[in-house]
Scaffold this motif. Structure first.
Motif, short mmCIF file in Angstrom:
data_model
loop_
_atom_site.label_atom_id
_atom_site.label_comp_id
_atom_site.label_asym_id
_atom_site.label_seq_id
_atom_site.Cartn_x
_atom_site.Cartn_y
_atom_site.Cartn_z
N ILE A 1 58.54 65.51 -79.13
CA ILE A 1 58.23 66.14 -78.08
C ILE A 1 57.39 64.97 -77.29
O ILE A 1 56.70 63.73 -78.28
N GLN B 1 61.84 68.65 -83.60
CA GLN B 1 62.10 68.47 -81.68
C GLN B 1 61.48 66.89 -81.42
O GLN B 1 60.01 67.03 -82.26
N THR C 1 59.34 68.81 -74.21
CA THR C 1 60.61 68.22 -75.12
C THR C 1 62.16 67.37 -74.72
O THR C 1 62.27 67.25 -74.28
#
Length: 118
Positions: free
Chosen positions: A43, A41, A50
């Motif tokens: 971030i 992810q 996110t």
């Protein structure tokens, strides 16, 4: 650092601290690897949200599921595409406590090919 932490947790803390010092304002491409799956992810720590995410659990990547470097590469490409769609091209790579080898490296290389700069 706390003595009760495992080697993995100490390494993860060390990596994150170094990223904060060097990474500046860039979002972070965080990787988590389990025995069966790999997750990535992007971030934005400033906003605490996110920006983009992909994993071997995603419907479009599900067919290539499994703990393989090929699956990790497809996750890397997918997260790069989603991050670019969200307007992010420069990130810092957060390997967490995982060594930069095998599946983690395959994901990173695919994300670079997909257009993310780190």
């Amino acid at each position: 650092m706390g003595k009760g932490l495992s080697l993995f947790e100490r390494r993860r803390r060390r990596v994150r601290t170094a990223l904060r010092a060097k990474g500046g304002q860039r979002p972070r491409l965080s990787v988590h690897r389990s025995g069966r799956h790999i997750y990535a992810q992007v971030i934005d720590d400033e906003a605490g949200r996110t920006v983009a995410a992909a994993s071997t659990l995603d419907k479009d990547l599900k067919g290539k599921t499994g703990a393989t470097s090929e699956a990790a590469a497809s996750v890397g490409k997918a997260v790069a595409e989603r991050a670019k769609a969200a307007g992010v091209t420069q990130v810092v790579f957060d390997r967490g406590g995982f060594l930069f080898h095998g599946r983690v490296k395959a994901l990173a290389d695919a994300a670079r090919e997909g257009g993310l700069e780190f």
